[in-house]
Design a protein around this motif. Sequence first.
Motif, PDB file in Angstrom:
ATOM      1  N   GLU A  42      48.669  33.946  27.578  1.00 13.68           N
ATOM      2  CA  GLU A  42      48.053  32.723  28.101  1.00 13.68           C
ATOM      3  C   GLU A  42      49.003  32.037  29.069  1.00 13.68           C
ATOM      4  O   GLU A  42      50.140  31.693  28.729  1.00 13.68           O
ATOM      5  N   LEU A  43      48.539  31.833  30.290  1.00 16.54           N
ATOM      6  CA  LEU A  43      49.320  31.182  31.341  1.00 16.54           C
ATOM      7  C   LEU A  43      49.207  29.668  31.212  1.00 16.54           C
ATOM      8  O   LEU A  43      48.303  29.158  30.531  1.00 16.54           O
ATOM      9  N   PRO A  44      50.087  28.910  31.857  1.00 16.06           N
ATOM     10  CA  PRO A  44      49.993  27.438  31.805  1.00 16.06           C
ATOM     11  C   PRO A  44      48.639  26.914  32.275  1.00 16.06           C
ATOM     12  O   PRO A  44      48.203  25.840  31.837  1.00 16.06           O
ATOM     13  N   SER A  45      47.950  27.675  33.134  1.00 16.22           N
ATOM     14  CA  SER A  45      46.630  27.271  33.616  1.00 16.22           C
ATOM     15  C   SER A  45      45.552  27.392  32.549  1.00 16.22           C
ATOM     16  O   SER A  45      44.434  26.904  32.720  1.00 16.22           O
ATOM     17  N   GLY A  46      45.880  28.064  31.436  1.00 13.19           N
ATOM     18  CA  GLY A  46      44.896  28.320  30.389  1.00 13.19           C
ATOM     19  C   GLY A  46      44.205  29.656  30.554  1.00 13.19           C
ATOM     20  O   GLY A  46      43.476  30.098  29.656  1.00 13.19           O
ATOM     21  N   LEU A  47      44.425  30.322  31.693  1.00 11.12           N
ATOM     22  CA  LEU A  47      43.841  31.640  31.923  1.00 11.12           C
ATOM     23  C   LEU A  47      44.650  32.706  31.193  1.00 11.12           C
ATOM     24  O   LEU A  47      45.870  32.574  31.024  1.00 11.12           O
ATOM     25  N   ASN A  48      43.988  33.770  30.773  1.00 11.93           N
ATOM     26  CA  ASN A  48      44.636  34.854  30.043  1.00 11.93           C
ATOM     27  C   ASN A  48      44.879  36.058  30.945  1.00 11.93           C
ATOM     28  O   ASN A  48      43.991  36.467  31.695  1.00 11.93           O
ATOM     29  N   MET A  49      46.068  36.617  30.833  1.00 11.93           N
ATOM     30  CA  MET A  49      46.460  37.777  31.624  1.00 11.93           C
ATOM     31  C   MET A  49      46.574  38.992  30.708  1.00 11.93           C
ATOM     32  O   MET A  49      47.274  38.953  29.691  1.00 11.93           O
TER      33      MET A  49
ATOM     34  N   GLY B 186      62.408  55.716  25.203  1.00  6.60           N
ATOM     35  CA  GLY B 186      63.042  54.597  24.530  1.00  6.60           C
ATOM     36  C   GLY B 186      62.894  53.242  25.196  1.00  6.60           C
ATOM     37  O   GLY B 186      63.626  52.305  24.846  1.00  6.60           O
ATOM     38  N   TYR B 187      61.952  53.101  26.108  1.00 10.86           N
ATOM     39  CA  TYR B 187      61.763  51.829  26.811  1.00 10.86           C
ATOM     40  C   TYR B 187      60.473  51.142  26.357  1.00 10.86           C
ATOM     41  O   TYR B 187      59.400  51.759  26.387  1.00 10.86           O
ATOM     42  N   ASP B 188      60.585  49.877  25.963  1.00 17.25           N
ATOM     43  CA  ASP B 188      59.393  49.080  25.721  1.00 17.25           C
ATOM     44  C   ASP B 188      58.715  48.828  27.069  1.00 17.25           C
ATOM     45  O   ASP B 188      59.365  48.414  28.034  1.00 17.25           O
ATOM     46  N   CYS B 189      57.408  49.070  27.134  1.00 20.11           N
ATOM     47  CA  CYS B 189      56.685  49.018  28.406  1.00 20.11           C
ATOM     48  C   CYS B 189      55.563  47.987  28.355  1.00 20.11           C
ATOM     49  O   CYS B 189      54.760  47.981  27.420  1.00 20.11           O
ATOM     50  N   TYR B 190      55.500  47.160  29.389  1.00 22.70           N
ATOM     51  CA  TYR B 190      54.462  46.140  29.525  1.00 22.70           C
ATOM     52  C   TYR B 190      53.812  46.286  30.898  1.00 22.70           C
ATOM     53  O   TYR B 190      54.479  46.107  31.919  1.00 22.70           O
ATOM     54  N   ALA B 191      52.542  46.593  30.936  1.00 22.31           N
ATOM     55  CA  ALA B 191      51.806  46.680  32.195  1.00 22.31           C
ATOM     56  C   ALA B 191      50.875  45.478  32.287  1.00 22.31           C
ATOM     57  O   ALA B 191      50.038  45.265  31.404  1.00 22.31           O
ATOM     58  N   LEU B 192      51.026  44.694  33.344  1.00 25.98           N
ATOM     59  CA  LEU B 192      50.237  43.471  33.503  1.00 25.98           C
ATOM     60  C   LEU B 192      49.051  43.707  34.431  1.00 25.98           C
ATOM     61  O   LEU B 192      49.152  44.456  35.392  1.00 25.98           O
ATOM     62  N   SER B 193      47.943  43.037  34.141  1.00 26.67           N
ATOM     63  CA  SER B 193      46.833  42.937  35.086  1.00 26.67           C
ATOM     64  C   SER B 193      46.885  41.545  35.703  1.00 26.67           C
ATOM     65  O   SER B 193      46.785  40.539  34.984  1.00 26.67           O
ATOM     66  N   LEU B 194      47.078  41.479  37.005  1.00 23.33           N
ATOM     67  CA  LEU B 194      47.117  40.192  37.680  1.00 23.33           C
ATOM     68  C   LEU B 194      45.765  39.498  37.556  1.00 23.33           C
ATOM     69  O   LEU B 194      44.742  40.144  37.279  1.00 23.33           O
ATOM     70  N   LEU B 195      45.737  38.202  37.739  1.00 28.50           N
ATOM     71  CA  LEU B 195      44.493  37.447  37.582  1.00 28.50           C
ATOM     72  C   LEU B 195      43.393  37.986  38.493  1.00 28.50           C
ATOM     73  O   LEU B 195      43.646  38.382  39.638  1.00 28.50           O
ATOM     74  N   GLY B 196      42.185  38.019  37.960  1.00 28.48           N
ATOM     75  CA  GLY B 196      41.050  38.535  38.725  1.00 28.48           C
ATOM     76  C   GLY B 196      40.982  40.044  38.765  1.00 28.48           C
ATOM     77  O   GLY B 196      40.124  40.617  39.433  1.00 28.48           O
ATOM     78  N   GLN B 197      41.885  40.717  38.029  1.00 29.70           N
ATOM     79  CA  GLN B 197      41.950  42.182  38.030  1.00 29.70           C
ATOM     80  C   GLN B 197      41.878  42.688  36.592  1.00 29.70           C
ATOM     81  O   GLN B 197      42.334  42.023  35.666  1.00 29.70           O
TER      82      GLN B 197
ATOM     83  N   GLY C 171      39.662  30.119  39.815  1.00 26.38           N
ATOM     84  CA  GLY C 171      38.658  29.596  40.721  1.00 26.38           C
ATOM     85  C   GLY C 171      39.021  29.929  42.157  1.00 26.38           C
ATOM     86  O   GLY C 171      40.184  30.168  42.476  1.00 26.38           O
ATOM     87  N   GLY C 172      38.048  29.962  43.041  1.00 25.09           N
ATOM     88  CA  GLY C 172      38.319  30.300  44.429  1.00 25.09           C
ATOM     89  C   GLY C 172      37.867  31.695  44.774  1.00 25.09           C
ATOM     90  O   GLY C 172      37.288  32.411  43.951  1.00 25.09           O
TER      91      GLY C 172
ATOM     92  N   THR D  97      37.198  50.788  41.231  1.00 27.38           N
ATOM     93  CA  THR D  97      36.058  49.982  41.682  1.00 27.38           C
ATOM     94  C   THR D  97      35.838  48.787  40.770  1.00 27.38           C
ATOM     95  O   THR D  97      35.518  47.687  41.226  1.00 27.38           O
ATOM     96  N   GLU D  98      36.046  48.992  39.457  1.00 27.44           N
ATOM     97  CA  GLU D  98      35.827  47.928  38.491  1.00 27.44           C
ATOM     98  C   GLU D  98      37.039  47.013  38.301  1.00 27.44           C
ATOM     99  O   GLU D  98      36.913  45.922  37.746  1.00 27.44           O
ATOM    100  N   SER D  99      38.207  47.463  38.770  1.00 28.65           N
ATOM    101  CA  SER D  99      39.442  46.742  38.469  1.00 28.65           C
ATOM    102  C   SER D  99      39.574  45.425  39.200  1.00 28.65           C
ATOM    103  O   SER D  99      40.144  44.465  38.680  1.00 28.65           O
ATOM    104  N   SER D 100      39.094  45.376  40.432  1.00 28.67           N
ATOM    105  CA  SER D 100      39.346  44.217  41.273  1.00 28.67           C
ATOM    106  C   SER D 100      38.059  43.436  41.486  1.00 28.67           C
ATOM    107  O   SER D 100      37.240  43.778  42.344  1.00 28.67           O
ATOM    108  N   ARG D 101      37.873  42.374  40.713  1.00 29.54           N
ATOM    109  CA  ARG D 101      36.676  41.555  40.853  1.00 29.54           C
ATOM    110  C   ARG D 101      36.781  40.581  42.015  1.00 29.54           C
ATOM    111  O   ARG D 101      35.799  39.988  42.428  1.00 29.54           O
ATOM    112  N   MET D 102      38.003  40.391  42.519  1.00 31.42           N
ATOM    113  CA  MET D 102      38.219  39.547  43.691  1.00 31.42           C
ATOM    114  C   MET D 102      39.452  40.035  44.421  1.00 31.42           C
ATOM    115  O   MET D 102      40.303  40.706  43.826  1.00 31.42           O
ATOM    116  N   PRO D 103      39.579  39.776  45.734  1.00 32.76           N
ATOM    117  CA  PRO D 103      40.754  40.237  46.480  1.00 32.76           C
ATOM    118  C   PRO D 103      42.044  39.697  45.882  1.00 32.76           C
ATOM    119  O   PRO D 103      42.100  38.547  45.410  1.00 32.76           O
ATOM    120  N   LEU D 104      43.084  40.520  45.905  1.00 32.96           N
ATOM    121  CA  LEU D 104      44.371  40.116  45.354  1.00 32.96           C
ATOM    122  C   LEU D 104      44.972  38.969  46.158  1.00 32.96           C
ATOM    123  O   LEU D 104      45.607  38.065  45.603  1.00 32.96           O
TER     124      LEU D 104
END
Length: 328
Positions: free
Chosen positions: A31-38, A88-99, A106-107, A236-243
């Motif tokens: 949860e980001l400070p904006s309240g949106l979840n990544m 042996g590496y802990d791995c974290y893959a993030l999806s940027l907002l809108g992806q 918003g926007g 095709t499904e990953s990006s609901r809005m331009p990065l």
Amino acid sequence: MTVLPRAVLSRDYKMRVPYELKRGQSRLFHELPSGLNMEVIFQKGVNKTDPDERREGSQNPPLVFIHGSFHAAWCWAEHWLPFFSHHGYDCYALSLLGQGESDAPGGSVAGSLLTHAGNVADFIGKEIRIPPILLGHSFGGLIVQYYVANIRNEQLSETESFHPDLAGAVLVCSVPPSGNSGLVWRYIFSKPIAAFKVTRSLAAKAFQTSLPLCKETFFSAAMENHLVLRYQKLMTESSRMPLFDLRKLNASLPVPSVPKSSVKVLVLGANDDFIVDAKGLSETGQFYGVPPVCLEGVAHDMMLDCSWEKGAQVIISWLSNLNREQTL
């Protein structure tokens, strides 16, 4: 991070073609400070008992992966998360907002270099205990570059805009510090047919409907069509809005310069990259004062390509050398 039960998530997928996690992987939400979840796809590093592979008192830095346009966290989860976690590496893959499965702001666009890098910094600052390695692909590499330029260091005053420290950074087929405008103009004058294909594929999103164009844009010629089709659907499904808003992005570039010794950087490219040319790769290497590594027989989507192991092996070797230097 909030772990969302699989039964709940299955009723609330944002992607109509959801990515099924591999064994050992978890889908979490930060949860980001904006309240949106990544969205975060996590895979824990396998503990090594062999003394040659794991030195007493040593700890591998976590790896945090940032995707580019038309991708999401799943693109790392396919091959590279299992590979690096096995080492042996802990791995974290993030999806940027809108992806991917992340919330959308918003926007009309997902964000800017400032906001995307800030969201990555928020995740690292709150969820990662020790300085990680930040890895970025394509436009995700540009976000990593902006992050590196805003890391807090001893010469700078304490300011909230500065990002948590890194143990290193890896730029994979990254857009160079000046952005993609130079790439486009070089293609127009030197390879007009390629320029038309790239524009049609990416700007007009024709890669979503043309399997041959998707393959030529992102993958090697040897890539099997059934895999290209699977990844085409996921992209095709990953990006609901331009990065980004590309006009505003290019107006904010180049990224600020950084002291050469501040963060160790690996610049990694592909000889068969249809998007980032050799000059773009060279520009990024010169910017960080390091010789770029260009792999033969690999395409732009290095982490998904049929030759994905080539890039992974170069990175694991670089990580091993980096760990060795830091323990001396």
